[in-house]
Design a protein around this motif. Structure first.
Motif, PDB file in Angstrom:
ATOM      1  N   MET A   1       0.841  -1.189   0.000  1.00 48.73           N
ATOM      2  CA  MET A   1       0.000   0.000   0.000  1.00 48.73           C
ATOM      3  C   MET A   1       0.874   1.235   0.000  1.00 48.73           C
ATOM      4  N   THR A   2       0.386   2.273  -0.633  1.00 52.61           N
ATOM      5  CA  THR A   2       1.099   3.544  -0.628  1.00 52.61           C
ATOM      6  C   THR A   2       0.126   4.678  -0.338  1.00 52.61           C
ATOM      7  N   ARG A   3       0.450   5.459   0.654  1.00 55.55           N
ATOM      8  CA  ARG A   3      -0.316   6.678   0.851  1.00 55.55           C
ATOM      9  C   ARG A   3       0.213   7.717  -0.127  1.00 55.55           C
ATOM     10  N   LEU A   4      -0.681   8.529  -0.670  1.00 54.79           N
ATOM     11  CA  LEU A   4      -0.242   9.515  -1.638  1.00 54.79           C
ATOM     12  C   LEU A   4       0.592  10.599  -0.988  1.00 54.79           C
ATOM     13  N   LYS A  10      -6.082   8.537   4.816  1.00 56.93           N
ATOM     14  CA  LYS A  10      -6.509   7.931   3.560  1.00 56.93           C
ATOM     15  C   LYS A  10      -7.825   8.512   3.058  1.00 56.93           C
ATOM     16  N   ALA A 167      -9.220   6.964   7.780  1.00 55.58           N
ATOM     17  CA  ALA A 167      -8.797   6.010   6.754  1.00 55.58           C
ATOM     18  C   ALA A 167      -9.875   4.940   6.590  1.00 55.58           C
ATOM     19  N   TYR A 321      -5.065   6.667  -1.064  1.00 57.36           N
ATOM     20  CA  TYR A 321      -3.991   5.674  -1.098  1.00 57.36           C
ATOM     21  C   TYR A 321      -4.216   4.701  -2.250  1.00 57.36           C
ATOM     22  N   GLU A 343       3.534  -0.179  -6.318  1.00 60.07           N
ATOM     23  CA  GLU A 343       2.492  -1.197  -6.196  1.00 60.07           C
ATOM     24  C   GLU A 343       2.798  -2.448  -7.009  1.00 60.07           C
ATOM     25  N   GLU A 365       6.594  -3.054   2.600  1.00 57.91           N
ATOM     26  CA  GLU A 365       6.663  -1.630   2.274  1.00 57.91           C
ATOM     27  C   GLU A 365       8.093  -1.112   2.126  1.00 57.91           C
ATOM     28  N   GLU A 398       9.027  12.727   2.056  1.00 59.62           N
ATOM     29  CA  GLU A 398       8.393  11.604   2.737  1.00 59.62           C
ATOM     30  C   GLU A 398       9.169  11.146   3.959  1.00 59.62           C
ATOM     31  N   SER A 417       1.214   0.788   8.651  1.00 59.60           N
ATOM     32  CA  SER A 417       1.392   1.558   7.416  1.00 59.60           C
ATOM     33  C   SER A 417       1.954   2.937   7.709  1.00 59.60           C
ATOM     34  N   TYR A 422       7.949   2.208   5.847  1.00 59.18           N
ATOM     35  CA  TYR A 422       8.293   2.509   4.457  1.00 59.18           C
ATOM     36  C   TYR A 422       9.733   3.033   4.346  1.00 59.18           C
TER      37      TYR A 422
END
Length: 491
Positions: A1-4, A10, A167, A321, A343, A365, A398, A417, A422
């Motif tokens: 998963m990736t958060r923007l 989310k 989220a 996300y 992803e 991640e 980030e 997450s 990450y």
């Protein structure tokens, strides 16, 4: 998963759609099962039987209630009927499993909706519910080592799970349908099962949807390959099959209106892309990007682990996300290049090689984040060393929060997450690369994906592989970067 964005929630699900119409008739299997289940009842009778009860939960430190003991699922056969206008879902879930102990009863994870009844090996089973635990007591005890089939009939409006930060996961409505997103607990809102990543299984997912006012059917996209499609007049039924094992949090169904593109990679791997028309302009080029990334990652990480690939680009910009749903990553809007890399890298790291427990999410991640660094490096952009340095000195956008806790020691479920998993996870990999050299490092990555292909693995196994391949004692490195609190004093 990736958060923007790392520090953004989310997002919250949009308000329900305004106009609703009555639900249509259900798929034939639902009616047949319902007739049988009239005999089953819904209260636990407590008759005596041999064997013992399977445990509720598998003992995961971060998610103690997830998963169930006493059996191992081998296959899910989900027969669903969904009406977007009402957001109602009718389902029949057949769970094929092998008993790992003598079972007098066993649990399935299932949150929300109404259970109409259940059978085990064709005989009515007693049903009891306590929160997200669905307990089935079969007519006869199940012997250790025996394969059995449990079927559950259910219907209702599936839940959307929302945490304290807003989220959302589970069954999420979109402006033209819905999407099912499962990480970490959302899959139990739309089908009953053993919802812990340690129990992977194959899937058949069949979804019936109505046609709209113009007579056009809704599109249905899921994991794996589309093996059958049938027009039944007022409904269209699509059958998707996943023949490689999949953790339940990676299962998905996306219902809506999509532009569908089918193509292939340079090696002939089928590529299935579904793009919401509202995102078509922003997603221009994804048809070429997905095969390019898969080809690149196959060289870096070893052969692609599944029989097809692709992506779903939906129009749900408030979600915030993307998710690595198996074979077809889900994007809530048109993604940028590095998000696609992230992803798709998960197809190796997280989807094929899946953590044994949620505390090891850095193996998902951290690896997918480092894949972004490698992609940039291989294309003449910033080197991985330069990206590492920007994370360390806090100048990377980030990098905020990466020192909050050690990546292999998330303090709670809400942190699986979080930024350390990450960014600091990727930094750990870069330190390993520096310590062992490029030849050994990329050999480690390819060996990791080959040795644990379609299986589960943990941090201890990864450390052992690194030391065995390099011939070095890396205890101090992994202790510093994976398990110590705070920012290391020396790099």
């Amino acid at each position: 998963m990736t958060r923007l964005s790392v520090d953004a929630a989310k997002g919250r699900v949009r308000a329900p759609l305004g106009s609703r119409v009555a639900a249509r008739s259900r798929a034939p299997r639902h009616a047949a099962l319902a007739a049988l289940l009239i005999l089953a009842g819904t209260a636990c009778g407590g008759h005596a039987s041999a064997g013992t009860a399977g445990s509720a939960g598998v003992g995961d430190r971060l998610f103690p209630a997830l998963g169930n003991g006493g059996y191992d699922v081998t296959h899910y056969d989900l027969d669903l009927d969904y009406v977007p206008e009402t957001n109602r879902l009718a389902g029949s879930a057949v769970v094929t499993a092998r008993a790992t102990q003598g079972l007098s009863r066993f649990d399935l994870d299932f949150a929300g909706m109404t259970v109409r009844g259940a059978t085990v090996d064709g005989a009515p089973a007693e049903v009891a519910r306590d929160g997200a635990e669905l307990t089935l007591t079969p007519d006869k005890p199940i012997a250790k080592g025996r394969t059995f089939r449990a079927e559950v009939a259910y219907d209702g409006v599936p839940r959307t799970i929302e945490d304290d930060e807003g989220a959302v996961e589970g069954w999420v409505e979109t402006d033209d349908g819905a999407t099912a997103l499962g990480e970490p607990t959302g899959s139990m809102t739309w089908f009953p099962g053993n919802h812990h990543p340690s129990d992977k299984a194959t899937y058949d997912i069949t979804v019936a949807v109505p046609k709209d006012a113009d007579g056009d059917p809704y599109d249905v996209v899921s994991n794996g390959e589309l093996v059958a499609e049938e027009d039944r007049g007022d409904r269209v039924v699509r059958h998707w099959r996943t023949e490689e094992p999949m953790a339940s949090y990676l299962a998905t169904v996306a219902v809506g209106t999509f532009d569908i593109t089918r193509t292939r990679t340079s090696d002939g791997l089928p590529v299935y892309l579904a793009v919401d028309p509202e995102e078509a302009e922003g997603a221009d080029g994804i048809e070429e990007l997905v095969p390019e990334v898969v080809d690149w990652a196959s060289e870096r990480f070893g052969p692609y682990p599944f029989s097809s690939t692709g992506a779903v680009v939906d129009h749900l910009p408030g979600l915030g996300y993307a998710l690595e749903t198996q074979t077809k990553p889900y994007f809530d809007s048109a993604p940028d290049e590095t998000l696609v890399v992230h992803e798709l890298a998960h197809q190796w790291f997280g989807n094929s090689v899946t953590p044994r427990a949620w505390k090891d999410m850095w193996l998902n991640e951290g690896f997918a984040t480092y894949a972004e660094w490698l992609w940039q490096e291989d294309r003449g952009g910033r080197t991985a060393a330069q990206t590492f340095a920007s994370f360390y000195d806090g100048t990377h956008p980030e990098s905020e929060g990466i020192w909050d806790f050690p990546p292999a020691e998330p303090p709670g479920a809400g942190e699986v997450s979080a930024p350390p998993v990450y960014g600091r996870g990727a930094m750990t990999l870069h330190k390993v690369r520096e310590a062992v050299g490029d030849e050994a490092f990329f050999s480690i990555l390819r060996t990791w994906t080959e040795r644990h292909r379609h299986a589960n693995a943990d941090t201890a196994q990864f450390i052992a592989l690194c030391e065995r391949t390099s011939g070095k004692d890396l205890t101090a490195l992994f202790t510093t970067w994976l398990r110590k609190e705070g920012r290391p004093e020396h790099i």
